[in-house]
Motif scaffolding. Structure first.
Motif, PDB file in Angstrom:
ATOM      1  N   SER A 172     -30.396   7.091 -56.672  1.00 45.73           N
ATOM      2  CA  SER A 172     -31.025   7.317 -57.409  1.00 45.73           C
ATOM      3  C   SER A 172     -31.866   6.649 -58.036  1.00 45.73           C
ATOM      4  N   GLY A 173     -33.286   7.202 -59.096  1.00 48.46           N
ATOM      5  CA  GLY A 173     -34.020   6.131 -59.412  1.00 48.46           C
ATOM      6  C   GLY A 173     -33.166   6.052 -61.070  1.00 48.46           C
ATOM      7  N   GLY A 184     -39.617  15.766 -59.164  1.00 54.02           N
ATOM      8  CA  GLY A 184     -39.247  14.518 -58.307  1.00 54.02           C
ATOM      9  C   GLY A 184     -39.163  14.983 -57.086  1.00 54.02           C
ATOM     10  N   GLY A 185     -38.112  14.882 -56.650  1.00 56.82           N
ATOM     11  CA  GLY A 185     -37.343  16.173 -55.351  1.00 56.82           C
ATOM     12  C   GLY A 185     -37.998  17.162 -54.905  1.00 56.82           C
ATOM     13  N   GLY A 186     -37.805  17.987 -55.957  1.00 57.35           N
ATOM     14  CA  GLY A 186     -37.976  19.034 -56.387  1.00 57.35           C
ATOM     15  C   GLY A 186     -36.642  20.189 -56.796  1.00 57.35           C
ATOM     16  N   GLY A 187     -35.547  19.472 -56.698  1.00 56.27           N
ATOM     17  CA  GLY A 187     -34.380  19.896 -57.267  1.00 56.27           C
ATOM     18  C   GLY A 187     -33.929  20.980 -58.232  1.00 56.27           C
ATOM     19  N   LEU A 188     -35.143  19.984 -59.648  1.00 53.39           N
ATOM     20  CA  LEU A 188     -34.698  20.356 -60.776  1.00 53.39           C
ATOM     21  C   LEU A 188     -35.420  22.077 -60.298  1.00 53.39           C
ATOM     22  N   ASN A 205     -31.440   8.631 -63.339  1.00 51.22           N
ATOM     23  CA  ASN A 205     -30.382   9.430 -64.093  1.00 51.22           C
ATOM     24  C   ASN A 205     -28.910  10.362 -63.353  1.00 51.22           C
ATOM     25  N   ALA A 206     -29.662  10.769 -62.287  1.00 51.99           N
ATOM     26  CA  ALA A 206     -28.709  11.686 -60.756  1.00 51.99           C
ATOM     27  C   ALA A 206     -27.378  10.490 -60.914  1.00 51.99           C
TER      28      ALA A 206
HETATM   29  N1  PLV Z   1     -34.684  12.056 -60.260  1.00 53.40           N
HETATM   30  C1  PLV Z   1     -33.482  12.147 -59.188  1.00 53.40           C
HETATM   31  C2  PLV Z   1     -34.900  11.204 -58.767  1.00 53.40           C
HETATM   32  O1  PLV Z   1     -36.113   9.982 -58.691  1.00 53.40           O
HETATM   33  C3  PLV Z   1     -33.212  10.872 -60.159  1.00 53.40           C
HETATM   34  O2  PLV Z   1     -32.359   9.876 -58.672  1.00 53.40           O
HETATM   35  O3  PLV Z   1     -32.379  10.225 -60.745  1.00 53.40           O
HETATM   36  N2  PLV Z   1     -36.333  14.634 -64.568  1.00 53.40           N
HETATM   37  C4  PLV Z   1     -35.764  13.052 -64.571  1.00 53.40           C
HETATM   38  C5  PLV Z   1     -35.054  12.346 -66.133  1.00 53.40           C
HETATM   39  C6  PLV Z   1     -35.014  12.846 -63.492  1.00 53.40           C
HETATM   40  O4  PLV Z   1     -34.471  11.842 -63.320  1.00 53.40           O
HETATM   41  C7  PLV Z   1     -36.058  13.944 -62.728  1.00 53.40           C
HETATM   42  C8  PLV Z   1     -35.235  13.268 -61.133  1.00 53.40           C
HETATM   43  C9  PLV Z   1     -36.497  14.578 -62.882  1.00 53.40           C
HETATM   44  C10 PLV Z   1     -37.200  14.823 -64.210  1.00 53.40           C
HETATM   45  C11 PLV Z   1     -36.555  15.312 -61.593  1.00 53.40           C
HETATM   46  O5  PLV Z   1     -35.627  15.964 -60.809  1.00 53.40           O
HETATM   47  P1  PLV Z   1     -36.592  16.255 -59.003  1.00 53.40           P
HETATM   48  O6  PLV Z   1     -35.807  15.196 -58.103  1.00 53.40           O
HETATM   49  O7  PLV Z   1     -34.767  17.316 -59.376  1.00 53.40           O
HETATM   50  O8  PLV Z   1     -37.505  17.026 -59.005  1.00 53.40           O
HETATM   51  C12 PLV Z   1     -36.410   9.879 -57.468  1.00 53.40           C
END
Ligand code: PLV
Length: 322
Positions: free
Chosen positions: A61-62, A166-170, A64-65
């Motif tokens: 994870s960056g 980010g990776g597109g999950g949201l 938050n995940a």
């Molecule tokens: N963060 C991911 C991926 O990181 C993580 O590992 O926490 N806003 C916040 C505050 C986030 O932490 C993330 C994703 C996003 C938006 C974007 O979400 P995603 O990855 O589902 O598009 C590398």
């Protein structure tokens, strides 16, 4: 009965943002989730399905995940190993440890950490928790849109939705949610920062691309390539996805303005979405005919994030203003 780890978050009507955009701006306050971001929705749902009998979970994870996975694992009484890249701030590492997780620092960016998490899942028999690329995550994230529909009423459809990518999950989760409530005609503004722009790069190239490096300070947007489902959605005729970039300076400015005006501190990943309002992007999209001039309510997903405190904000200011 299924246990939920996430909360039904507030939907705020922001006077100052509405004044800027010229239409009502609704803020879905995912920053107020336990673990500090929307990630708890998808990860809570995924762990319920996959990790009940688990020896433990592992998540790259960056930040938050990982926070969400550590929180859920603690509640489910299973162990959590979180692999983070060296770009993660010390405060995040400490918060993960406070949640009871084992933390490993591997590689420079998220993709390096993910390779290690996959290896650990294999060698140690741990349940792999992907941060953005899994249908169960998207299904979990989709609940935020059904909450919005329940608050606004199904007939008070938003004019557009703004999300960070980010990776597109949201993004996939929001689209899933729009489908669930019959709002697939609502345009989506998909925001990234320059230097963490894997979705925009894929849309431009017409194929999934791997970025050479993550040069943005929005480290939680820092996946080098976007998940396939997000890319497939970008080509789907039924949906309108407007992929846009802001600079790190614009994302930081948005974080600061949001703190001043709404009294809430979010991280750069979330600042990217807020910058759609504060940088005037929504107006530009209207001027260019990409969003209607008589735009209905704008829904902004305030995705949140724990990788921020006053020290980190000062560090970012010093880095980006010089
Ligand atoms: N963060 C991911 C991926 O990181 C993580 O590992 O926490 N806003 C916040 C505050 C986030 O932490 C993330 C994703 C996003 C938006 C974007 O979400 P995603 O990855 O589902 O598009 C590398």
């Amino acid at each position: 009965m299924a246990v939920h780890f996430h909360l039904n978050t507030p939907l705020l009507d922001s006077v100052s943002m509405s004044k800027r955009v010229g239409t009502t701006v609704y803020l879905k306050m995912e920053n107020s989730q336990p673990s500090g971001s929307f990630k708890i929705r998808g990860i809570g749902h995924l762990c319920q399905q996959l990790a009940k009998q688990s020896k433990g979970v592992v998540c790259a994870s960056g930040g938050n995940a990982g926070m969400a996975a550590a929180y859920v694992a603690r509640k489910m009484a299973v162990s959590a190993t979180i692999v983070v890249p060296s770009s993660s701030p010390q405060t995040v590492i400490q918060k993960l440890k406070d949640q009871g997780a084992k933390v490993k620092i591997i590689g420079k960016v998220w993709d390096d950490a993910n390779a290690e998490a996959l290896r650990l899942a294999e060698t140690d028999g741990l349940t792999f928790v992907p941060p953005f690329d899994h249908p169960l995550l998207w299904q979990g994230h989709a609940s935020m849109i059904s909450e919005v529909a329940a608050s606004l009423g199904l007939t008070a459809k938003p004019g557009a939705v703004v999300v960070s990518v980010g990776g597109g999950g949201l993004l996939c989760g929001v689209i899933q949610g729009l489908k669930d409530v019959g709002w697939t005609d609502v345009p989506i503004v998909a925001m990234e920062t320059e230097g963490a722009d894997c979705f925009n790069a894929a849309v431009k190239a017409g194929r999934i691309v791997t970025l050479d490096d993550i040069t943005s300070e929005a480290k939680c947007l820092g996946a080098k390539s976007v998940c396939r489902q997000a890319f497939e959605y970008s080509k789907c005729d039924e949906l309108t996805i407007i992929s846009e970039l802001v600079t790190d300076q614009q994302a930081l400015h948005a974080v600061e303005t949001f703190l001043d005006e709404e009294r809430v501190l979010v991280e750069m990943a979330c600042g990217a979405a807020l910058a759609a309002v504060y940088s005037g992007l929504i107006h530009r999209l209207q001027d260019d005919g990409r969003l209607p001039l008589d735009l209905g309510p704008l829904l902004v997903i305030v995705c949140g994030g724990s990788s921020i405190d006053m020290d980190q904000l000062t560090t970012l200011k010093n880095k980006l203003r010089n």
